[in-house]
Scaffold this active site. Structure first.
Site, short mmCIF file in Angstrom:
data_model
loop_
_atom_site.label_atom_id
_atom_site.label_comp_id
_atom_site.label_asym_id
_atom_site.label_seq_id
_atom_site.Cartn_x
_atom_site.Cartn_y
_atom_site.Cartn_z
N ASP A 95 1.87 4.18 -3.40
CA ASP A 95 1.78 5.56 -3.39
C ASP A 95 3.02 6.40 -3.57
O ASP A 95 3.12 7.22 -4.12
CB ASP A 95 1.26 6.17 -1.93
N ASP A 129 0.75 -1.33 0.02
CA ASP A 129 0.09 0.08 0.15
C ASP A 129 0.88 1.31 0.09
O ASP A 129 0.70 2.14 -0.88
CB ASP A 129 -1.00 0.07 1.27
P1 ATP Z 1 -6.65 6.51 1.13
O1 ATP Z 1 -5.82 6.20 2.47
O2 ATP Z 1 -8.24 6.36 1.36
O3 ATP Z 1 -6.19 5.67 0.04
P2 ATP Z 1 -5.11 8.93 0.92
O4 ATP Z 1 -5.03 9.45 2.19
O5 ATP Z 1 -4.04 8.18 0.29
O6 ATP Z 1 -6.55 8.08 0.67
P3 ATP Z 1 -6.47 10.52 -1.35
O7 ATP Z 1 -7.87 10.62 -1.05
O8 ATP Z 1 -5.89 9.22 -2.32
O9 ATP Z 1 -5.52 10.30 0.18
O10 ATP Z 1 -5.77 11.78 -1.73
C1 ATP Z 1 -4.74 12.13 -1.31
C2 ATP Z 1 -4.29 13.65 -2.17
O11 ATP Z 1 -3.97 13.23 -3.51
C3 ATP Z 1 -5.79 14.57 -2.44
O12 ATP Z 1 -5.72 15.35 -1.41
C4 ATP Z 1 -5.81 14.92 -3.57
O13 ATP Z 1 -5.65 16.20 -3.68
C5 ATP Z 1 -4.79 14.03 -4.30
N1 ATP Z 1 -5.47 13.22 -5.59
C6 ATP Z 1 -5.97 11.91 -4.98
N2 ATP Z 1 -6.60 11.43 -6.07
C7 ATP Z 1 -6.72 12.34 -7.08
C8 ATP Z 1 -7.22 12.25 -8.34
N3 ATP Z 1 -7.76 11.29 -8.85
N4 ATP Z 1 -7.09 13.60 -9.13
C9 ATP Z 1 -6.61 14.61 -8.48
N5 ATP Z 1 -5.90 14.62 -7.06
C10 ATP Z 1 -5.83 13.52 -6.78
#
Ligand code: ATP
Length: 364
Positions: free
Chosen positions: A252, A248
């Protein structure tokens, strides 16, 4: 061709926006070559708020009945259990168990046309194979907090679980052309075997399995060193196989080296079922603004078609998946319809329309 039933689970935040875009692209890519139906179902944090469950029975049945599941994203940070964990994640964890989606396939590929601050001009084209049903996340809802002083979660690994994910990784390595840096088929086992018994066990079983694949170069790497190598020498990697939480986190990181979460797709595969979503979360900060990048979900849709097309009689779907990839690549290379996260100013709608227009020009 028979009817191919897709259960669409848009979920929370930007989930519905990116799912709409992907469904539009999938419809157009398969028009005239396959009969796909798209039925929408509820799940996630908003669903919990409305119905008291993040994964209603109707949605569970639909996932079991469908040929494949396409998902947007789930989870909202303000909808939590009293212990602080997010309610929406119930869906992600339960769907993986329900459909036995043990292999989470996360390709990381550099687009030459996309200027990324982090990356050098080295080619990047590897796949993270994340074990998806065991590891730390299997402890979800089973951990303990004692007297508000001590907290525990247990990392679970089984021989069967490790063997099947490593075999999946090896199978993938045999189908690919090797690492972009030297063309070698290579599986990198990523763990923390020097500290924890469970990871030492993962490494031992993985090495045993890989003895059956003499054509694959095998190496072992600690998770911390791996993080550095993905930045410094990404071209030498082909397939990375690793435990759930490590996969995971690494995906990222890998996504960030090629353009970010908005363009990173995934396929979660089991013996019978397939489930497809971008690797990103619900991104509440951009929800409803029309700026979400639809590419991750669209490419996940392409992976879905390629997976569905492995069945006899459905080969046309593989070609449709390739056409989607080509359309995405052309739009990214052209650079004039990119969303903000990858350096442009296009809306979700404009980026999607550009891909639909490009699809028309890719031969069927
Ligand atoms: P999770 O733990 O549920 O995977 P996360 O904490 O990794 O979520 P995300 O919701 O994936 O967080 O988003 C992190 C940041 O990346 C967001 O604040 C957003 O600005 C950016 N982001 C994520 N997906 C996209 C997308 N499809 N288009 C544009 N920006 C995105």
């Amino acid at each position: 061709m028979d009817l191919v039933k897709i259960a669409v689970v848009p979920g929370d935040g930007i989930g519905p926006e990116v799912c709409d875009a992907a469904v539009a692209v999938l419809r157009q890519a398969t028009a005239g070559v396959a009969d796909l139906s798209f039925e929408h179902y509820e799940a996630g944090a908003e669903c919990f708020r409305r119905h008291g469950t993040a994964f209603p029975e109707t949605t569970q049945r639909a996932c079991l009945d469908a040929d494949a599941v396409l998902h947007g994203a789930v989870g909202l940070s303000d909808i939590t259990y009293p212990d602080g964990t997010e309610v929406g994640q119930d869906f992600s964890m339960k769907v993986r168990a329900l459909l036995d989606l043990y292999a989470n396939i996360r390709p990381v590929r550099r687009y030459p046309g996309l200027a990324i601050r982090l990356a050098s001009d080295r080619p990047i084209d590897y796949v993270i194979v994340r074990e998806n049903t065991e590891g730390f996340y299997a402890a979800r809802a089973g951990g303990n907090v004692v007297r508000d002083r001590v907290a525990t979660d247990t990392l679970v690994m089984t021989r069967d679980g490790v063997e099947r994910i490593v075999r999946h990784a090896a199978g993938l390595a045999m189908r690919r052309g090797g690492a972009p840096g030297d063309g070698k088929r290579r599986v990198t086992i990523v763990d923390k075997a020097n500290v924890l018994r469970s990871y030492a066990f993962f490494r031992k079983v993985a090495l045993e399995v890989l003895e059956d694949y003499p054509g694959i170069e095998v190496e072992c790497m600690m998770i911390d060193a791996m993080a550095a190598h993905l930045i410094q020498t990404p071209e030498r990697f082909d397939i990375l196989v690793t435990e759930n939480i490590f996969g995971d986190i690494l995906s990222d990181l890998g996504a960030a080296t090629v353009g970010g979460l908005g363009i990173a797709p995934s396929a979660e595969i089991g013996p019978k079922y397939g489930y497809f979503q971008g690797i990103h979360g619900s991104a509440p900060d951009i929800t409803g603004k029309g700026t979400a990048n639809p590419i991750a979900t669209i490419l996940s849709g392409a992976m879905m078609l390629e997976w569905l097309g492995e069945r006899p009689g459905r080969e046309a779907l593989v070609k449709a998946g390739h056409r989607i990839r080509q359309a995405v690549e052309t739009v990214v290379d052209a650079g004039d319809n990119l969303t903000r996260d990858i350096g442009g100013s296009a809306t979700t709608r404009q980026a999607t329309d550009a891909m639909l227009a490009r699809l028309d020009t890719v031969p069927a």
